[in-house]
Design a protein around this motif. Sequence first.
Motif, short mmCIF file in Angstrom:
data_model
loop_
_atom_site.label_atom_id
_atom_site.label_comp_id
_atom_site.label_asym_id
_atom_site.label_seq_id
_atom_site.Cartn_x
_atom_site.Cartn_y
_atom_site.Cartn_z
N GLN A 282 0.73 -1.19 -0.14
CA GLN A 282 0.11 -0.11 0.05
C GLN A 282 0.78 1.19 0.08
O GLN A 282 0.78 2.05 -0.78
N ILE A 283 1.70 1.29 0.95
CA ILE A 283 2.53 2.56 1.05
C ILE A 283 3.39 2.87 -0.22
O ILE A 283 3.58 3.91 -0.54
N GLU A 284 3.88 1.96 -0.87
CA GLU A 284 4.97 1.99 -1.94
C GLU A 284 3.79 2.43 -3.20
O GLU A 284 4.20 3.34 -4.11
N TYR A 285 2.57 2.05 -3.23
CA TYR A 285 1.67 2.09 -4.16
C TYR A 285 1.48 3.79 -4.25
O TYR A 285 1.27 4.32 -5.28
N GLU A 286 1.03 4.30 -2.90
CA GLU A 286 0.87 5.81 -2.69
C GLU A 286 2.20 6.50 -3.04
O GLU A 286 1.86 7.50 -3.83
N TYR A 287 3.24 6.03 -2.78
CA TYR A 287 4.34 6.96 -3.01
C TYR A 287 4.65 6.96 -4.67
O TYR A 287 5.13 8.12 -5.10
N HIS A 288 4.53 6.04 -5.27
CA HIS A 288 4.68 5.87 -6.89
C HIS A 288 3.83 6.64 -7.29
O HIS A 288 4.12 7.48 -8.43
N ALA A 289 2.52 6.57 -6.75
CA ALA A 289 1.36 7.71 -7.38
C ALA A 289 2.02 9.05 -7.45
O ALA A 289 1.75 9.92 -8.24
#
Length: 346
Positions: free
Chosen positions: A81-88
């Motif tokens: 989840q946190i990497e997904y948000e960071y990537h966005a």
Amino acid sequence: KSGEGWENKMERIQGLKEYVQTEHYLEGIGIGKEEQKEIQIAYQPLAQGEYNINYWFVHPLTGKKLVLRVNTGSQMHLENQIEYEYHALELLADSGRTPVPVFVDGSKKELPYGVMVMEFLEGSALDYRKNLMEAAECLADIHSVPVKETDGLISPSNPLQAILDECNQMVQTYYESDLGEEKKKVQIRRLLELGQEKINEIRDYSGYINTELNSGNFLMNGAGKDNYLVDWEKPLYGDPVQDLGHFLAPTTTFWKTDVILTEEEMADFTRKYIQAVNGRFDVSGIEERLNIFIPITCLRGITWCAMAWVEYQEPGRLIRNEETFKKMEDYLNRDFLDMIEERYYK
């Protein structure tokens, strides 16, 4: 402001106080080994949602305000989840409308949670009566960021059907409960059937969309470019009209602010948005698609309230916010349901 109160706040997340003193974290935010010995950082509580706890602090070398975000779960059922948000946020950095990400650690090695550090942005929550045009410009800049399908964001093949499926799933709780009123069950079922009729495959331009455009996720600073959209917990690669529909729908505006936009205000907003896009992507058919996305978004708000209204009354429930419960009652009120039906399904 630090001191005992803060210590207790940090203690709530076991191991966090130790984690923010690790070499890995400090180097990640740009503090070298030598400087680490001298440095004390004071973290202050900022805000917390269902799945994230946020703190703010001042970077000791740059003097810039930053946000430390600790992620405790995923609405999207993602492991990363946190990497997904960071990537966005990385993908959206060129929009100038979102916080710049600084550091991410989703390893969960030293802490059982994902961690991100990003820029702190100032501003106050959006006021629908004052900031509609600025919000239109902000969203136009975000949706205009050039994207590729290979950029790694989730892309539902038929977003409208996905929303309706979720509605049908959520409302079962209300249908099956003795607390639910029969007449309302019949009306909600009818609205969902009418919603299904509205849906037909619409293929269109795709961009980065936020999917949670509540007034509190905007940070407004008057006219100009200094207005932002934060909280990128559930971004998708999809039709920008999904965002616009969520932003304008009565079930969104009424939740925190008691505002229901008029047809005229919605039309003014849409005109401003199209003007602000200024040819950066194809805006043809936006009004027609809004006429489908807004009604379907309303169903999502109503069915969520129906489910939560039943769950709120279960014995032994720990968290119970009276204001939220009162809002749920408002959404399930006959007048509100009739208004949605009259306006969008007649």
